[in-house]
Design a protein around this motif. Sequence first.
Motif, short mmCIF file in Angstrom:
data_model
loop_
_atom_site.label_atom_id
_atom_site.label_comp_id
_atom_site.label_asym_id
_atom_site.label_seq_id
_atom_site.Cartn_x
_atom_site.Cartn_y
_atom_site.Cartn_z
N PRO A 130 0.77 -1.16 0.45
CA PRO A 130 -0.29 -0.12 -0.23
C PRO A 130 0.60 1.01 -0.33
O PRO A 130 -0.01 2.42 -0.49
CB PRO A 130 -0.76 -0.06 1.20
CG PRO A 130 0.22 -0.63 2.19
CD PRO A 130 1.19 -1.67 1.57
N VAL A 131 2.41 1.08 0.40
CA VAL A 131 3.34 2.56 -0.16
C VAL A 131 3.12 3.17 -0.62
O VAL A 131 3.11 2.63 -2.10
CB VAL A 131 4.13 2.27 0.94
CG1 VAL A 131 5.67 3.36 0.71
CG2 VAL A 131 4.42 1.24 2.20
N GLY A 132 2.85 4.56 -1.62
CA GLY A 132 2.52 5.39 -1.98
C GLY A 132 3.65 5.95 -2.83
O GLY A 132 3.78 6.39 -4.14
N SER A 133 4.33 6.26 -2.04
CA SER A 133 5.33 7.53 -2.17
C SER A 133 6.91 7.35 -1.03
O SER A 133 6.05 6.54 -0.13
CB SER A 133 4.79 8.82 -2.17
OG SER A 133 4.64 8.73 -1.06
N LEU A 134 7.91 7.56 -1.45
CA LEU A 134 8.99 7.66 -0.44
C LEU A 134 9.69 8.90 -0.97
O LEU A 134 9.38 9.75 -1.47
CB LEU A 134 10.16 6.83 -1.09
CG LEU A 134 9.53 4.84 -0.88
CD1 LEU A 134 10.61 4.32 -0.74
CD2 LEU A 134 9.46 4.78 1.44
N SER A 135 10.21 9.76 0.12
CA SER A 135 10.61 10.56 0.87
C SER A 135 11.99 10.82 -0.11
O SER A 135 12.71 9.03 -0.24
CB SER A 135 10.83 11.07 1.66
OG SER A 135 11.49 11.32 3.01
#
Length: 332
Positions: A130-135
């Motif tokens: 479910p992770v949508g983005s990372l910095s």
Amino acid sequence: MNKSYFYPIVAAFFVLLGIGLTSCSGSGGVTKRYDEGSTIMYADEGCKSYMEQEIDVFEYQYPKAYVLSKYMAENEVINSLLADSCDVAVISRPLTRVQLDYLKQKRNKIARQQEIAVDAVALIINKDNPVGSLSVQEIKEIMSGKISQWSQLAWADTARIKIVFDHEGSANVNFIRDKFLSSDGHFPSGTFAQNSNADVIKVVEQDKYAIGFVSVSWLGEHLERVKSQKVDSTRIRQLENEDEVTAVDFTDRVRVLKVRRDDSPVGFAPYQAYIYSGEYPLVRTIYMVTTSGSKSVGQSFFSFVTGFIGQKILVQTGVLPYHYHARVVELE
């Protein structure tokens, strides 16, 4: 069709004899031809999807010229060029002054190098993740081992993060190491190498705890369609006349993560327009290098890829042509 460098030795022998690397000049001497013969190109495996397209069109336009291609890790490509095992190289960094001097002094070769594309390293995860983005900072902490479980990100699952690359010494590995690790840093435990970008996609497709790093050119949902297109006069006219159009869909086999700059709450996927604008942060320049002499097939292929049609071909493969601007066309 592409001519693979893995041709049998006998076939390669007859290519050199039958096609001819040289032709007789009017004065009775021997003169090299830019449109007849062969050249050997080594390229990082991440560049394979678009370099094969370049070769197909080049060989169509010059039916007596052949590009014998081999794809491997970037470090191997550079070492092979320095060993004079190939005439053309495609890599994600320019040769250093030391390397250029070595070719000149030890191999009596003058290397010419030029930017051909702006590529992006894409982060891919399983469709059930479910992770949508990372910095950018989160990626750095994953690489350092500070973040090792998915529960430290936007997922409650405490499973360990599995990091998947194509292979050691590749352009993708070199880019991530240079950007996120110190000079003596090592990738954390739970980092795995495969044999190709395609293998990374397969692993991530099957493992919901894996995160893969691949060249964005391997993710276009239209890639197989482009690869299957017949190279003929109609396609050449399209390349000459059509405006650049940015592909807006990635493969649905995996999910492509958005990446956020640390000073921004908004993440961006590695579409060509965001590569061009700089909003997608994980980008690198692709270089083409040739040690071929003038009036040779190697020099001719170099001029083709860096020229008008060669740059137009790149638009269809997901990377950004170095010498062209991209525009986004929304599809309904």
